[in-house]
Motif scaffolding. Structure first.
Motif, PDB file in Angstrom:
ATOM      1  N   UNK A  59      -7.845  -0.761 -15.090  1.00  0.00           N
ATOM      2  CA  UNK A  59      -9.023  -1.621 -15.172  1.00  0.00           C
ATOM      3  C   UNK A  59      -8.771  -3.001 -14.577  1.00  0.00           C
ATOM      4  N   UNK A  60      -7.676  -3.114 -13.860  1.00  0.00           N
ATOM      5  CA  UNK A  60      -7.314  -4.400 -13.276  1.00  0.00           C
ATOM      6  C   UNK A  60      -7.934  -4.624 -11.912  1.00  0.00           C
ATOM      7  N   UNK A  61      -7.477  -5.637 -11.245  1.00  0.00           N
ATOM      8  CA  UNK A  61      -7.962  -5.986  -9.924  1.00  0.00           C
ATOM      9  C   UNK A  61      -7.080  -7.062  -9.346  1.00  0.00           C
ATOM     10  N   UNK A  62      -7.679  -7.986  -8.614  1.00  0.00           N
ATOM     11  CA  UNK A  62      -6.948  -9.131  -8.077  1.00  0.00           C
ATOM     12  C   UNK A  62      -7.405 -10.363  -8.833  1.00  0.00           C
ATOM     13  N   UNK A  63      -6.451 -11.054  -9.434  1.00  0.00           N
ATOM     14  CA  UNK A  63      -6.744 -12.257 -10.209  1.00  0.00           C
ATOM     15  C   UNK A  63      -6.250 -13.467  -9.433  1.00  0.00           C
ATOM     16  N   UNK A  64      -6.920 -14.597  -9.656  1.00  0.00           N
ATOM     17  CA  UNK A  64      -6.529 -15.846  -8.990  1.00  0.00           C
ATOM     18  C   UNK A  64      -6.307 -16.918 -10.036  1.00  0.00           C
ATOM     19  N   UNK A  65      -5.152 -17.583  -9.957  1.00  0.00           N
ATOM     20  CA  UNK A  65      -4.822 -18.683 -10.852  1.00  0.00           C
ATOM     21  C   UNK A  65      -4.926 -19.988 -10.079  1.00  0.00           C
ATOM     22  N   UNK A  66      -5.753 -20.902 -10.577  1.00  0.00           N
ATOM     23  CA  UNK A  66      -5.829 -22.248 -10.018  1.00  0.00           C
ATOM     24  C   UNK A  66      -4.595 -22.993 -10.514  1.00  0.00           C
ATOM     25  N   UNK A 100     -13.515 -15.025  -0.973  1.00  0.00           N
ATOM     26  CA  UNK A 100     -14.771 -15.643  -1.405  1.00  0.00           C
ATOM     27  C   UNK A 100     -15.727 -14.629  -2.006  1.00  0.00           C
ATOM     28  N   UNK A 101     -15.739 -13.410  -1.456  1.00  0.00           N
ATOM     29  CA  UNK A 101     -16.714 -12.407  -1.893  1.00  0.00           C
ATOM     30  C   UNK A 101     -16.085 -11.241  -2.658  1.00  0.00           C
ATOM     31  N   UNK A 102     -14.780 -11.049  -2.516  1.00  0.00           N
ATOM     32  CA  UNK A 102     -14.118  -9.922  -3.147  1.00  0.00           C
ATOM     33  C   UNK A 102     -14.258  -8.622  -2.377  1.00  0.00           C
ATOM     34  N   UNK A 103     -14.927  -8.676  -1.224  1.00  0.00           N
ATOM     35  CA  UNK A 103     -15.133  -7.477  -0.409  1.00  0.00           C
ATOM     36  C   UNK A 103     -13.830  -7.057   0.259  1.00  0.00           C
ATOM     37  N   UNK A 131      -7.465 -15.254   3.550  1.00  0.00           N
ATOM     38  CA  UNK A 131      -7.830 -14.004   2.902  1.00  0.00           C
ATOM     39  C   UNK A 131      -6.584 -13.158   2.650  1.00  0.00           C
ATOM     40  N   UNK A 132      -6.713 -12.176   1.782  1.00  0.00           N
ATOM     41  CA  UNK A 132      -5.571 -11.364   1.390  1.00  0.00           C
ATOM     42  C   UNK A 132      -5.481 -10.088   2.212  1.00  0.00           C
ATOM     43  N   UNK A 157     -11.562  -9.860  -7.172  1.00  0.00           N
ATOM     44  CA  UNK A 157     -11.850  -8.534  -6.606  1.00  0.00           C
ATOM     45  C   UNK A 157     -11.486  -7.471  -7.625  1.00  0.00           C
ATOM     46  N   UNK A 158     -12.180  -6.340  -7.548  1.00  0.00           N
ATOM     47  CA  UNK A 158     -11.895  -5.221  -8.445  1.00  0.00           C
ATOM     48  C   UNK A 158     -11.030  -4.161  -7.778  1.00  0.00           C
ATOM     49  N   UNK A 159     -10.524  -4.458  -6.599  1.00  0.00           N
ATOM     50  CA  UNK A 159      -9.654  -3.527  -5.879  1.00  0.00           C
ATOM     51  C   UNK A 159      -8.372  -3.323  -6.675  1.00  0.00           C
ATOM     52  N   UNK A 160      -8.002  -2.060  -6.922  1.00  0.00           N
ATOM     53  CA  UNK A 160      -6.769  -1.801  -7.646  1.00  0.00           C
ATOM     54  C   UNK A 160      -5.821  -0.973  -6.781  1.00  0.00           C
ATOM     55  N   UNK A 161      -4.680  -0.601  -7.362  1.00  0.00           N
ATOM     56  CA  UNK A 161      -3.710   0.196  -6.630  1.00  0.00           C
ATOM     57  C   UNK A 161      -2.931  -0.575  -5.582  1.00  0.00           C
ATOM     58  N   UNK A 162      -2.907  -1.909  -5.697  1.00  0.00           N
ATOM     59  CA  UNK A 162      -2.221  -2.750  -4.710  1.00  0.00           C
ATOM     60  C   UNK A 162      -0.760  -2.943  -5.116  1.00  0.00           C
TER      61      UNK A 162
END
Length: 206
Positions: free
Chosen positions: A107-114, A156-159, A139-140, A124-129
């Motif tokens: 249920x994870x994704x890509x998280x960003x810490x300021x 910016x969009x998570x796409x 961009x990543x 982003x909700x992309x997993x399996x990275x």
């Protein structure tokens, strides 16, 4: 130390206990380290997968937890990263302002810490990275070995957009479009100064 061909332990005491914040690196536990990133100030960030935390080792060797409360989950967006659950962190990337974390839980994704405020968000909700890097546009670029692809994620969009691989396991040809050439579980990526993406394609042994 390249000048004398010596290896030193920067963090990890050989156990899988909880990390010791404020400790000198070799005196703090580290559990199955995965992703690694270094910022321009020389701080080292490491994903401690089994601790469900991301640690920072400063140039003096002092360890700080920057994300994760130790729970194998994915929640806490909008709050402090140290109070949020960051489940099975894998790939990391860092720029001057943000730390990006790819989670391994389903249920994870890509998280960003300021890194200024310490707040965490989900971009982003992309997993399996596994491996992850930043390109010249901020961009990543991320390797998804279970999906046989490398994707670019717009921060910016998570796409996400596939930039290499076909989605099928196979040994692809050289000299063709990257999205027409199959991959065999890519795990590592790097973006060079020309914007070219380098891919470690695990089971192609290339």
């Amino acid at each position: 130390d390249e000048s004398i061909s010596r290896i030193d332990t920067l963090v990890g005491d050989g156990t899988t206990a909880a990390p010791t914040a404020g400790a000198f690196g070799p005196k703090s536990a580290l559990a199955r380290p995965q992703g690694l990133a270094v910022d321009s100030a020389g701080n080292i960030y490491v994903a401690s997968e089994l601790q469900d935390r991301v640690l920072r080792i400063d140039p003096f060797g002092v360890v700080t937890v920057v994300a994760g409360d130790g729970d194998e989950d994915s929640d806490g967006d909008g709050g402090l990263a140290v109070d949020a659950s960051v489940g099975r962190p894998q790939g990391l990337a860092v720029d001057g302002a943000f730390l990006y974390i790819a989670e391994g839980v389903s249920n994870g994704g890509v998280r960003r810490v300021d890194l200024g405020s310490g707040l965490i968000s989900r971009i982003a909700t992309v997993n399996g990275i596994e491996g992850m890097a930043l390109d010249g546009s901020g961009n990543l670029v991320a390797a998804r070995p279970s999906f046989q692809e490398v994707v670019r994620i717009d921060v910016a969009t998570g796409t996400s957009t596939r930039v290499a691989g076909t989605g099928s396991f196979g040994t692809g040809a050289d000299g063709v479009a990257a999205t027409s050439s199959a991959l065999r579980s890519p795990t590592g990526v790097h973006v060079d100064s020309n914007g070219d993406i380098l891919i470690a394609d695990t089971f192609s042994h290339r």
